[in-house]
Design a protein around this motif. Sequence first.
Motif, PDB file in Angstrom:
ATOM      1  N   GLY A   8      -1.222 -27.557  16.087  1.00 29.31           N
ATOM      2  CA  GLY A   8      -2.644 -27.780  16.302  1.00 29.31           C
ATOM      3  C   GLY A   8      -3.549 -27.013  15.350  1.00 29.31           C
ATOM      4  N   PRO A   9      -4.804 -26.811  15.770  1.00 33.33           N
ATOM      5  CA  PRO A   9      -5.837 -26.281  14.871  1.00 33.33           C
ATOM      6  C   PRO A   9      -5.558 -24.863  14.363  1.00 33.33           C
ATOM      7  CG  PRO A   9      -6.594 -26.266  17.138  1.00 33.33           C
ATOM      8  CD  PRO A   9      -5.317 -27.050  17.120  1.00 33.33           C
ATOM      9  N   ASN A  10      -5.894 -24.669  13.113  1.00 37.08           N
ATOM     10  CA  ASN A  10      -5.819 -23.371  12.420  1.00 37.08           C
ATOM     11  C   ASN A  10      -4.391 -22.927  12.090  1.00 37.08           C
ATOM     12  OD1 ASN A  10      -8.715 -22.893  12.554  1.00 37.08           O
ATOM     13  ND2 ASN A  10      -8.406 -22.568  14.733  1.00 37.08           N
ATOM     14  N   LEU A  11      -3.412 -23.701  12.532  1.00 36.50           N
ATOM     15  CA  LEU A  11      -2.033 -23.286  12.268  1.00 36.50           C
ATOM     16  C   LEU A  11      -1.623 -23.573  10.820  1.00 36.50           C
ATOM     17  CD1 LEU A  11      -0.482 -24.294  15.701  1.00 36.50           C
ATOM     18  CD2 LEU A  11      -1.119 -22.008  14.918  1.00 36.50           C
ATOM     19  N   ASN A  12      -2.436 -24.373  10.131  1.00 35.23           N
ATOM     20  CA  ASN A  12      -2.235 -24.546   8.681  1.00 35.23           C
ATOM     21  C   ASN A  12      -2.479 -23.227   7.931  1.00 35.23           C
ATOM     22  OD1 ASN A  12      -4.935 -25.185   9.643  1.00 35.23           O
ATOM     23  ND2 ASN A  12      -5.492 -25.553   7.525  1.00 35.23           N
ATOM     24  N   LEU A  13      -3.183 -22.301   8.581  1.00 31.05           N
ATOM     25  CA  LEU A  13      -3.494 -21.009   7.937  1.00 31.05           C
ATOM     26  C   LEU A  13      -2.492 -19.914   8.286  1.00 31.05           C
ATOM     27  CD1 LEU A  13      -7.393 -20.892   8.359  1.00 31.05           C
ATOM     28  CD2 LEU A  13      -6.066 -21.692   6.403  1.00 31.05           C
ATOM     29  N   LEU A  14      -1.440 -20.262   9.009  1.00 35.02           N
ATOM     30  CA  LEU A  14      -0.445 -19.231   9.354  1.00 35.02           C
ATOM     31  C   LEU A  14       0.078 -18.576   8.086  1.00 35.02           C
ATOM     32  CD1 LEU A  14       1.694 -20.866  12.205  1.00 35.02           C
ATOM     33  CD2 LEU A  14       0.086 -18.950  12.394  1.00 35.02           C
ATOM     34  N   GLY A  15       0.316 -17.274   8.184  1.00 33.59           N
ATOM     35  CA  GLY A  15       0.784 -16.526   7.011  1.00 33.59           C
ATOM     36  C   GLY A  15      -0.338 -15.727   6.396  1.00 33.59           C
ATOM     37  N   GLN A  16      -1.575 -16.221   6.601  1.00 31.16           N
ATOM     38  CA  GLN A  16      -2.746 -15.484   6.096  1.00 31.16           C
ATOM     39  C   GLN A  16      -3.739 -15.197   7.219  1.00 31.16           C
ATOM     40  OE1 GLN A  16      -5.411 -18.140   3.982  1.00 31.16           O
ATOM     41  NE2 GLN A  16      -3.714 -19.460   3.410  1.00 31.16           N
ATOM     42  N   ARG A  17      -3.558 -15.867   8.350  1.00 25.75           N
ATOM     43  CA  ARG A  17      -4.514 -15.792   9.464  1.00 25.75           C
ATOM     44  C   ARG A  17      -4.046 -14.751  10.486  1.00 25.75           C
ATOM     45  NH1 ARG A  17      -3.954 -19.678  14.573  1.00 25.75           N
ATOM     46  NH2 ARG A  17      -5.828 -19.005  15.618  1.00 25.75           N
ATOM     47  N   GLU A  18      -4.877 -13.742  10.757  1.00 23.33           N
ATOM     48  CA  GLU A  18      -4.583 -12.737  11.798  1.00 23.33           C
ATOM     49  C   GLU A  18      -3.086 -12.404  11.849  1.00 23.33           C
ATOM     50  OE1 GLU A  18      -7.441 -12.957  15.407  1.00 23.33           O
ATOM     51  OE2 GLU A  18      -6.972 -15.042  14.939  1.00 23.33           O
ATOM     52  N   THR A  19      -2.588 -11.912  10.742  1.00 20.95           N
ATOM     53  CA  THR A  19      -1.133 -11.693  10.625  1.00 20.95           C
ATOM     54  C   THR A  19      -0.620 -10.635  11.598  1.00 20.95           C
ATOM     55  OG1 THR A  19      -1.582 -10.216   8.780  1.00 20.95           O
ATOM     56  CG2 THR A  19      -0.912 -12.453   8.222  1.00 20.95           C
ATOM     57  N   GLN A  20      -1.527  -9.749  12.047  1.00 13.75           N
ATOM     58  CA  GLN A  20      -1.096  -8.734  13.033  1.00 13.75           C
ATOM     59  C   GLN A  20      -0.739  -9.397  14.362  1.00 13.75           C
ATOM     60  OE1 GLN A  20      -4.163  -9.339  12.025  1.00 13.75           O
ATOM     61  NE2 GLN A  20      -5.542  -9.255  13.781  1.00 13.75           N
ATOM     62  N   ILE A  21      -1.266 -10.592  14.604  1.00 14.26           N
ATOM     63  CA  ILE A  21      -0.949 -11.323  15.843  1.00 14.26           C
ATOM     64  C   ILE A  21       0.114 -12.394  15.585  1.00 14.26           C
ATOM     65  CG2 ILE A  21      -1.867 -12.878  17.642  1.00 14.26           C
ATOM     66  CD1 ILE A  21      -4.621 -11.528  17.163  1.00 14.26           C
ATOM     67  N   TYR A  22      -0.087 -13.157  14.506  1.00 14.51           N
ATOM     68  CA  TYR A  22       0.750 -14.340  14.311  1.00 14.51           C
ATOM     69  C   TYR A  22       1.884 -14.143  13.303  1.00 14.51           C
ATOM     70  CZ  TYR A  22      -3.062 -16.437  16.913  1.00 14.51           C
ATOM     71  OH  TYR A  22      -3.981 -16.711  17.894  1.00 14.51           O
ATOM     72  N   GLY A  23       1.896 -12.983  12.632  1.00 14.83           N
ATOM     73  CA  GLY A  23       2.978 -12.715  11.689  1.00 14.83           C
ATOM     74  C   GLY A  23       2.742 -13.338  10.329  1.00 14.83           C
TER      75      GLY A  23
END
Length: 148
Positions: A8-23
Amino acid sequence: MRILILHGPNLNLLGQRETQIYGKSTIDDINTQLKVMAEELQVELAFAQRNGEGELIDLLHEAPDKVNGVVLNAAAYTHTSIALRDAIAAISIPVVEVHLSNIHAREVFRHASMIAPVCIGQICGFGPDSYVLGLWALVKHLQAREEG
Ligand code: DQA
């Protein structure tokens, strides 16, 4: 057997988005990890990521014609979207809810999931492994149903 992995939304930004939460894993890293599990389970995967609520709903409507089940990280829509919940309830195939983070250990507004009651189960808190565990559980569920 074919399974849709729906991000879903914003998961295209994983890796750069709130990495302390999402890794640090990107969506491609997660999909690669899922392909390894899919090979082990001998199932085919399809992948999609959408930021729009309506686009996710359209993909869920189309899913029963194309796949046997869905692993869904609805991201923020999890907590807000009755429309997404109704779409899951409307389709004939099982959906597993997954989250990278433990939504129950975070802000109160993340504790509620609109979609949990219409999914076959929820897996959260294990980072990318939440998806892998979700895929495993969904395939076991479908196999058990086939054996019947
Ligand atoms: C998330 C948790 C949601 O609360 C959040 O809005 C996300 C990601 C997760 O995978 O941990 O975007 O679904």
